[in-house]
Scaffold this motif. Structure first.
Motif, PDB file in Angstrom:
ATOM      1  N   ALA A   6       0.841  -1.195   0.000  1.00 15.75           N
ATOM      2  CA  ALA A   6       0.000   0.000   0.000  1.00 15.75           C
ATOM      3  C   ALA A   6       0.873   1.240   0.000  1.00 15.75           C
ATOM      4  N   PRO A   7       0.441   2.297  -0.668  1.00 11.56           N
ATOM      5  CA  PRO A   7       1.219   3.545  -0.654  1.00 11.56           C
ATOM      6  C   PRO A   7       1.196   4.177   0.726  1.00 11.56           C
ATOM      7  N   ASP A   8       2.195   4.980   1.023  1.00  5.59           N
ATOM      8  CA  ASP A   8       2.249   5.687   2.297  1.00  5.59           C
ATOM      9  C   ASP A   8       1.137   6.718   2.375  1.00  5.59           C
ATOM     10  N   LEU A   9       0.497   6.803   3.530  1.00  3.01           N
ATOM     11  CA  LEU A   9      -0.542   7.797   3.768  1.00  3.01           C
ATOM     12  C   LEU A   9       0.047   8.983   4.517  1.00  3.01           C
ATOM     13  N   PRO A  10      -0.604  10.131   4.461  1.00  9.08           N
ATOM     14  CA  PRO A  10      -0.059  11.300   5.161  1.00  9.08           C
ATOM     15  C   PRO A  10      -0.070  11.105   6.665  1.00  9.08           C
ATOM     16  N   PRO A  11       0.856  11.745   7.364  1.00  6.55           N
ATOM     17  CA  PRO A  11       0.818  11.712   8.832  1.00  6.55           C
ATOM     18  C   PRO A  11      -0.498  12.276   9.347  1.00  6.55           C
ATOM     19  N   THR A  12      -0.876  11.858  10.545  1.00  8.28           N
ATOM     20  CA  THR A  12      -2.121  12.349  11.144  1.00  8.28           C
ATOM     21  C   THR A  12      -1.846  13.347  12.263  1.00  8.28           C
ATOM     22  N   ASP A  13      -0.599  13.745  12.411  1.00  8.37           N
ATOM     23  CA  ASP A  13      -0.270  14.827  13.330  1.00  8.37           C
ATOM     24  C   ASP A  13       0.820  15.681  12.708  1.00  8.37           C
ATOM     25  N   GLY A  14       1.161  16.773  13.366  1.00  8.05           N
ATOM     26  CA  GLY A  14       2.148  17.682  12.805  1.00  8.05           C
ATOM     27  C   GLY A  14       1.483  18.923  12.251  1.00  8.05           C
ATOM     28  N   VAL A  15       2.157  19.565  11.287  1.00  5.79           N
ATOM     29  CA  VAL A  15       1.700  20.835  10.715  1.00  5.79           C
ATOM     30  C   VAL A  15       1.300  20.612   9.256  1.00  5.79           C
ATOM     31  N   PHE A  16       0.093  21.010   8.924  1.00  5.46           N
ATOM     32  CA  PHE A  16      -0.459  20.863   7.575  1.00  5.46           C
ATOM     33  C   PHE A  16      -0.676  22.238   6.969  1.00  5.46           C
ATOM     34  N   ASP A  17      -0.413  22.373   5.666  1.00  7.10           N
ATOM     35  CA  ASP A  17      -0.743  23.604   4.955  1.00  7.10           C
ATOM     36  C   ASP A  17      -1.267  23.259   3.571  1.00  7.10           C
ATOM     37  N   TYR A  18      -2.156  24.123   3.089  1.00  8.21           N
ATOM     38  CA  TYR A  18      -2.776  23.963   1.771  1.00  8.21           C
ATOM     39  C   TYR A  18      -2.312  25.135   0.925  1.00  8.21           C
ATOM     40  N   GLN A  19      -1.428  24.879  -0.040  1.00  3.53           N
ATOM     41  CA  GLN A  19      -0.690  25.946  -0.711  1.00  3.53           C
ATOM     42  C   GLN A  19      -0.931  25.975  -2.220  1.00  3.53           C
ATOM     43  N   LEU A  20      -2.177  26.027  -2.626  1.00  4.05           N
ATOM     44  CA  LEU A  20      -2.460  26.032  -4.063  1.00  4.05           C
ATOM     45  C   LEU A  20      -2.232  27.392  -4.701  1.00  4.05           C
ATOM     46  N   GLY A  21      -2.313  28.465  -3.932  1.00  3.04           N
ATOM     47  CA  GLY A  21      -2.168  29.798  -4.506  1.00  3.04           C
ATOM     48  C   GLY A  21      -0.818  30.440  -4.301  1.00  3.04           C
ATOM     49  N   GLY A  22       0.010  29.853  -3.476  1.00  4.39           N
ATOM     50  CA  GLY A  22       1.335  30.393  -3.204  1.00  4.39           C
ATOM     51  C   GLY A  22       2.061  29.460  -2.258  1.00  4.39           C
ATOM     52  N   THR A  23       3.325  29.188  -2.515  1.00  7.10           N
ATOM     53  CA  THR A  23       4.054  28.208  -1.727  1.00  7.10           C
ATOM     54  C   THR A  23       5.019  28.877  -0.754  1.00  7.10           C
ATOM     55  N   ALA A  24       5.315  28.160   0.323  1.00  6.98           N
ATOM     56  CA  ALA A  24       6.313  28.571   1.311  1.00  6.98           C
ATOM     57  C   ALA A  24       6.835  27.316   1.974  1.00  6.98           C
ATOM     58  N   ASP A  25       8.093  27.320   2.338  1.00  8.58           N
ATOM     59  CA  ASP A  25       8.702  26.129   2.919  1.00  8.58           C
ATOM     60  C   ASP A  25       8.413  25.970   4.406  1.00  8.58           C
ATOM     61  N   GLU A  26       7.907  27.030   5.027  1.00 11.09           N
ATOM     62  CA  GLU A  26       7.542  26.975   6.439  1.00 11.09           C
ATOM     63  C   GLU A  26       6.428  27.977   6.681  1.00 11.09           C
ATOM     64  N   LEU A  27       5.781  27.881   7.828  1.00 11.08           N
ATOM     65  CA  LEU A  27       4.755  28.848   8.162  1.00 11.08           C
ATOM     66  C   LEU A  27       5.383  30.214   8.405  1.00 11.08           C
ATOM     67  N   SER A  28       4.561  31.235   8.483  1.00  9.95           N
ATOM     68  CA  SER A  28       5.075  32.593   8.619  1.00  9.95           C
ATOM     69  C   SER A  28       5.831  32.802   9.930  1.00  9.95           C
ATOM     70  N   ASP A  29       5.584  31.955  10.927  1.00  7.87           N
ATOM     71  CA  ASP A  29       6.314  32.067  12.191  1.00  7.87           C
ATOM     72  C   ASP A  29       7.553  31.188  12.229  1.00  7.87           C
ATOM     73  N   GLY A  30       7.867  30.562  11.073  1.00  2.00           N
ATOM     74  CA  GLY A  30       9.056  29.726  10.990  1.00  2.00           C
ATOM     75  C   GLY A  30       8.842  28.263  11.310  1.00  2.00           C
ATOM     76  N   THR A  31       7.608  27.862  11.604  1.00  2.00           N
ATOM     77  CA  THR A  31       7.320  26.477  11.945  1.00  2.00           C
ATOM     78  C   THR A  31       7.466  25.572  10.718  1.00  2.00           C
ATOM     79  N   ARG A  32       8.088  24.440  10.906  1.00  2.00           N
ATOM     80  CA  ARG A  32       8.284  23.471   9.828  1.00  2.00           C
ATOM     81  C   ARG A  32       6.952  22.849   9.427  1.00  2.00           C
ATOM     82  N   ILE A  33       6.758  22.638   8.135  1.00  2.00           N
ATOM     83  CA  ILE A  33       5.541  22.024   7.601  1.00  2.00           C
ATOM     84  C   ILE A  33       5.779  20.535   7.397  1.00  2.00           C
ATOM     85  N   ASP A  34       4.854  19.725   7.892  1.00  2.00           N
ATOM     86  CA  ASP A  34       4.985  18.280   7.793  1.00  2.00           C
ATOM     87  C   ASP A  34       4.180  17.676   6.643  1.00  2.00           C
TER      88      ASP A  34
END
Length: 261
Positions: A16-44
């Protein structure tokens, strides 16, 4: 997890393919991308358009519109793939008028659609994405001329295309289809918009459990007279639930909104 620039090859076993984690930090970036949140938090976990690069070190979901056309796409050589009105003109999404509605009601039309969309799914795998979300499964509920049978047949073909490349695949919206989408068509998880606003999150979490990525928007919450805090308190909501601005703009825009439960 996906890494930008990695290559993908078809699966050679029934893993089976790997499924996304169920905890951590999620972002939906269809209109503009960033490697981390605006406060510097890592995106999982992140969802990005198929034209964007995946985020190194995160679980990456590739957005693909499989039931409507992408803006600017040329479908003139595949006229049977596009839904048409009584005058023969292409039908457009009233909310997104630059998108035509695809018509998967016949086998020949589905073949024509797959000729365009399957390579996009392959590109997602080649780029290093872990999964794809196929948007607008719900066109059969919004346009009477589209048959549920045809929509489900096309969805099943997308599931096969993704799995053959080792990708997980997400059902996008269409709460009424959650059970057959998972049990019969083979979708692995769900990406859902506004289930809190429409009080339908349980339709997804009852089927996919914790493997649901939930996005809410301020305007629809306001219309439902709900706060984001109330959505977060809902026991049926997804573990990874966020509030984003409707246009999903980049962090440098004054319209940018991001909150997480």
């Amino acid at each position: 997890m996906g890494a930008c620039g990695s290559s993908a090859s078809p699966r050679t076993d029934d893993a089976a393919p790997d499924l996304p984690p169920t905890d951590g930090v999620f972002d939906y970036q269809l209109g503009g991308t960033a490697d981390e949140l605006s406060d510097g938090t890592r995106i999982d976990v992140v969802a990005r358009d198929a034209t964007a690069a995946p985020l190194d070190g995160a679980y990456n979901v590739c957005y693909v519109n499989g039931f409507q056309t992408q803006p600017g796409a040329d479908w003139s050589e595949r006229p049977s793939a596009v839904l048409r009105d009584a005058s023969g003109d292409p039908v457009r999404d009233p909310d997104w008028p630059d998108e035509l509605i695809l018509d998967p009601s016949t086998a020949s039309a589905r073949e024509a659609i797959l000729e365009v969309v399957a390579p996009v799914i392959s590109d997602c795998a080649e780029a290093g994405f872990d999964a794809v979300e196929i948007d607008n499964l719900d066109t059969w509920t919004r346009f009477d001329a589209i048959s549920q049978e045809g929509a489900f047949a096309l969805a099943a073909a997308y599931v096969s295309a993704a799995h053959d490349l080792g990708l997980a695949i997400a059902q996008k919206n269409a709460a009424e289809a959650a059970r057959p989408a998972h049990d019969d068509l083979g979708f692995d998880f769900a990406v859902v918009e506004e289930c809190g606003a429409y009080t339908e999150c349980a339709a997804y979490t009852d089927v996919y459990g914790a493997h649901v990525l939930q996005i809410e928007y301020p305007d629809s919450l306001a219309e439902a007279d709900l706060s984001f805090e109330a959505v977060c308190a809902d026991p049926a909501r997804a573990p990874l639930t966020i509030l984003r601005d409707r246009d999903l703009v980049g962090q440098d825009s004054p319209a940018y909104v991001y909150e997480a439960c």
